[in-house]
Scaffold this active site. Structure first.
Site, PDB file in Angstrom:
ATOM      1  N   ASP A 184     -37.307  55.928 -51.418  1.00 17.80           N
ATOM      2  CA  ASP A 184     -37.989  54.914 -50.620  1.00 17.80           C
ATOM      3  C   ASP A 184     -39.205  54.390 -51.394  1.00 17.80           C
ATOM      4  O   ASP A 184     -39.966  55.174 -51.974  1.00 17.80           O
ATOM      5  CB  ASP A 184     -38.449  55.510 -49.288  1.00 17.80           C
ATOM      6  N   HIS A 197     -42.448  37.554 -49.526  1.00 17.51           N
ATOM      7  CA  HIS A 197     -41.080  38.092 -49.496  1.00 17.51           C
ATOM      8  C   HIS A 197     -40.327  37.867 -50.803  1.00 17.51           C
ATOM      9  O   HIS A 197     -39.454  38.662 -51.155  1.00 17.51           O
ATOM     10  CB  HIS A 197     -40.305  37.486 -48.324  1.00 17.51           C
ATOM     11  N   GLU A 228     -36.216  49.096 -47.599  1.00 18.23           N
ATOM     12  CA  GLU A 228     -36.601  49.495 -48.950  1.00 18.23           C
ATOM     13  C   GLU A 228     -36.121  50.912 -49.286  1.00 18.23           C
ATOM     14  O   GLU A 228     -36.609  51.539 -50.215  1.00 18.23           O
ATOM     15  CB  GLU A 228     -38.122  49.427 -49.103  1.00 18.23           C
TER      16      GLU A 228
END
Length: 315
Positions: A184, A197, A228
């Site tokens: 992560d 973004h 993510e």
């Protein structure tokens, strides 16, 4: 083997295709090499076990397989290839001197997609190889549309769910362990909020590429689990091997230092939860790895965690 245009199923680029020729007679391999090497990458093996080793290192797009070989013959090798998730879908063309119907039937029943009689006719060989490589390329395109994440190019959650079941079943059957890493990106929401973004998407792409580069076997794969978070599945891998891959991934982020396009952000780091099927007892391996991932975050992020580690960061 990649397509030039994923949306155009009629045009495929076969120039990067890899063909494995398996024959106990080097002179036969040389003859096939002379016919095909101008158009494709031609790999060779002179026995069944050697062919399995090649497939474990570099997955071929098609196999030309001699039937009569000492030790493991072509039919036995075909059986083994069809039992392995990583190789079961490789098209196999038997190259044989059989002239009896029941012998031909045996080649079909074992999973061959075609067969070519010896001595090989060059034109027949070229056209049949091209036809089956084209069919495989088109199948691979469909596979990408269904199973690949459109942004990162990793596998998606659907692929993960399907193939993780196969990995778990294989581990249960063989009593060999299998590893899972949940990876992560640390503080990704803040990165997205600060830089937008588009920068966030590029960070996800770069993260996926670094994870992929750290996987050295064709049987290992990474899937975007959500947002993510990425899941890495490592078949036939024990806990030390799983932690070794985790360390390789973390080291890649330490070295590459992914930032925003202006280079003004802090380098992206990742937290990793590691587990294996056997070390998770009755807990699902994804759930187990996810628990350890959040433990890595609770301990300060930018580290690997598994309970067996005295310190969560083994880099």
């Amino acid at each position: 083997m990649e397509s030039k245009k994923i949306e155009d199923f009629s045009e495929v680029d076969l120039s990067t295709a890899k063909i494995l020729v398996v024959d106990d007679q080097p002179i036969n391999i040389q003859a096939v090499y002379n016919i095909l090497s101008d158009s494709y990458t031609v790999l060779a093996a002179t026995s069944g076990p050697a062919a399995l080793e090649v497939c474990n290192e570099v997955l071929p797009d098609l196999i030309l397989l001699d039937v009569l070989m000492p030790g493991m013959d072509g039919l036995e090798l075909c059986d083994q290839l069809k039992q392995d998730d990583a190789t079961r879908d490789i098209p196999i063309i038997f190259v044989t001197s059989f002239n009896e119907q029941h012998e031909e039937d045996e080649c079909w029943s074992r999973g061959g997609v075609d067969f070519i009689m010896k001595p090989v006719n060059p034109m027949t060989l070229k056209n049949r190889v091209k036809a089956h490589l084209t069919l495989k390329a088109q199948k691979d395109m469909l596979h990408k549309l269904v199973f690949v994440d459109g942004l990162t190019g990793t596998f998606n959650r659907r692929y993960l769910d399907l193939h993780l079941d196969r990995v778990k079943n294989e581990a249960s059957r063989t009593k060999h362990d299998a590893g899972c890493l949940m990876v992560d990106i640390d503080h990704f929401k803040a990165f997205n909020d600060d830089y937008g973004h588009i920068e966030g998407d590029q960070a996800l792409i770069s993260t996926a590429n670094l994870i992929r580069k750290a996987l050295l076997r064709p049987t290992d794969f990474v899937a975007r689990y959500g947002g993510e978070e990425f899941a890495v599945i490592l078949p036939d891998t024990d806990l030390p091997g799983t932690l070794e891959v985790a360390n390789r991934i973390k080291s890649a982020f330490d070295s590459e230092k992914i930032t925003n396009s202006e280079g003004t952000s802090n380098p992206i780091t990742v937290s990793i939860g590691a587990s294996t099927i056997l070390s998770c007892s009755n807990v699902e391996i994804i759930e187990c790895s996810d628990t350890y991932l959040y433990e890595a975050k609770n301990r300060g992020r930018d580290q690997i965690y598994h309970p067996s580690l005295e310190s969560p960061d083994i880099s």
